[in-house]
Enzyme design. Structure first.
Site, PDB file in Angstrom:
ATOM      1  N   CYS A 182       0.971  -1.242   0.078  1.00  0.00           N
ATOM      2  CA  CYS A 182       0.032  -0.106  -0.014  1.00  0.00           C
ATOM      3  C   CYS A 182       0.899   1.461   0.118  1.00  0.00           C
ATOM      4  CB  CYS A 182      -0.941  -0.097   1.210  1.00  0.00           C
ATOM      5  SG  CYS A 182      -1.917   1.403   1.604  1.00  0.00           S
ATOM      6  N   CYS A 212       0.173   3.774   2.662  1.00  0.00           N
ATOM      7  CA  CYS A 212       0.463   3.525   4.047  1.00  0.00           C
ATOM      8  C   CYS A 212       1.887   3.727   4.183  1.00  0.00           C
ATOM      9  CB  CYS A 212       0.216   1.666   4.048  1.00  0.00           C
ATOM     10  SG  CYS A 212      -1.294   1.148   3.894  1.00  0.00           S
TER      11      CYS A 212
END
Length: 104
Positions: A29, A32
């Protein structure tokens, strides 16, 4: 420094009743990864006041299901064993700090 939670240790921290911030993330991600340094800064700033940690959603899915985490990153702010605030997607450190203050 942010704690590396697993489902069991995160549940234990939540059930302690103390303020807890959990960053649900994954290695694949992009947002993230961008949020990671802000989570570390949050952990340093609130050390001793709020438990701040990261939970890899790919490796620990029990809490993801329990708290309906459907997008990553998701940061959930807990107090007294209950989720109080939730942020999904990348957010700046100032927004994390604003929500963390509500736990104190």
């Amino acid at each position: 420094m942010a704690i590396e939670f697993n489902d069991a240790s995160a549940r234990e921290a939540i059930q302690s009743g103390k303020p807890v911030v959990i960053d649900f993330w994954a290695t694949w991600c992009g947002p993230c990864k961008k949020l990671g340094p802000s989570i570390e800064q949050l952990a340093e700033k609130y050390e001793g006041k709020i438990t701040v940690g990261k939970l890899n959603a790919d490796e620990n899915d029990d809490l993801c299901v329990e708290y309906s985490v459907r997008g990553l990153p998701t940061v959930i702010f807990f107090k007294d064993g209950e989720p109080k605030e939730r942020l999904t997607g990348y957010v700046p450190l100032s927004k994390l700090e604003e929500k963390a203050e509500t736990l104190l």
